[in-house]
Design an enzyme around this catalytic site. Structure first.
Site, PDB file in Angstrom:
ATOM      1  N   GLY A 155      30.430  36.167   7.009  1.00 29.63           N
ATOM      2  CA  GLY A 155      30.637  37.305   8.063  1.00 29.63           C
ATOM      3  C   GLY A 155      29.047  37.445   8.402  1.00 29.63           C
ATOM      4  O   GLY A 155      28.883  36.936   9.775  1.00 29.63           O
ATOM      5  N   CYS A 156      28.399  38.368   7.920  1.00 29.24           N
ATOM      6  CA  CYS A 156      27.215  38.819   8.716  1.00 29.24           C
ATOM      7  C   CYS A 156      26.006  37.499   8.540  1.00 29.24           C
ATOM      8  O   CYS A 156      25.172  37.776   9.787  1.00 29.24           O
ATOM      9  CB  CYS A 156      26.598  40.230   8.048  1.00 29.24           C
ATOM     10  SG  CYS A 156      27.648  41.475   8.302  1.00 29.24           S
ATOM     11  N   VAL A 157      26.015  36.975   7.783  1.00 30.12           N
ATOM     12  CA  VAL A 157      25.203  35.711   7.649  1.00 30.12           C
ATOM     13  C   VAL A 157      25.365  34.424   8.758  1.00 30.12           C
ATOM     14  O   VAL A 157      24.676  34.458   9.497  1.00 30.12           O
ATOM     15  CB  VAL A 157      25.202  35.099   6.212  1.00 30.12           C
ATOM     16  CG1 VAL A 157      24.263  33.825   6.369  1.00 30.12           C
ATOM     17  CG2 VAL A 157      24.397  35.811   5.431  1.00 30.12           C
TER      18      VAL A 157
END
Length: 216
Positions: A155-157
């Site tokens: 996701g955010c990585v």
């Protein structure tokens, strides 16, 4: 590396994927959403300790960066009540309620956590660059390379590492310092990042880059 993974890597390389970006002269560590929601009894924690292992690796990398005088930037998610500032993201992922204002799950663990003077970027979407001052802050610091680590890999990585490349930074990802709920999802996303958007390196390789001569 298993035979299947090796064959896949060879196949990708044979058609021109998986080049090497390399580390520039001025790297910074971008710590993505390492928070209590993924640790201990948090709502996104996993039963196999993958997030805790990633937290420990992140702690070692951040310690090395600080000792070498490299910038460390943290991100955190903070949403308005009802997730109204996260749009369809909050609809697609109802669990983001864990990051609404005043939720303890958005807090940093005891370590790693920002030190006085370190930048904390607050975001509402997956990428730490989207709708934030992160790119401007890094450029003002003279950064040419982002070392991305944290939660979650898929996701955010992933979104942050991809956007780092799209904002003109060399994008590196610290393999052991990234965590996800599922090992297969974690590994597939790291493979794809390494094939297309970033150099995915081991903790030891990342620390070597951070501590190379020339630190400010």
């Amino acid at each position: 590396m298993t035979t299947q993974t090796s064959d896949r890597a060879s196949d990708y390389a044979s058609v021109g994927f998986a080049g090497t970006i390399g580390c520039g002269a001025s790297p910074a560590v971008v710590v993505v959403d390492v928070c209590l929601a993924y640790l201990d009894e948090g709502p996104f924690s996993d039963a196999h300790g993958r997030f805790e292992e990633a937290r420990s690796s992140a702690e070692r990398i951040i310690d090395a960066a600080r000792a070498a005088g490299r910038p460390v930037v943290f991100t955190r998610i903070e949403l308005a009540p009802g997730g109204v500032d996260a749009g369809w993201f909050a609809v697609k992922v109802p669990g983001l309620v864990a990051f609404e204002q005043d939720s303890p799950y958005a807090d940093f663990p005891k370590s790693p956590a920002p030190l006085p003077g370190e930048v904390v970027v607050t975001k509402q979407y997956a990428s730490a660059f989207f709708g934030t001052t992160l790119a401007s802050t890094l450029r003002a610091l003279g950064v040419d390379t982002t070392i991305v680590l944290g939660f979650s890999t898929s996701g955010c990585v992933r979104a942050t590492a991809l956007d780092a490349t799209q904002h003109g930074f060399r994008s590196l990802v610290a393999r052991e310092a990234c965590g996800d709920r599922d090992a297969g999802v974690n590994d597939a996303n790291l493979f794809d990042l390494d094939a297309k958007y970033a150099d995915v390196l081991s903790e030891a390789q990342i620390i070597e880059h951070l501590t190379a001569p020339g630190a400010p």
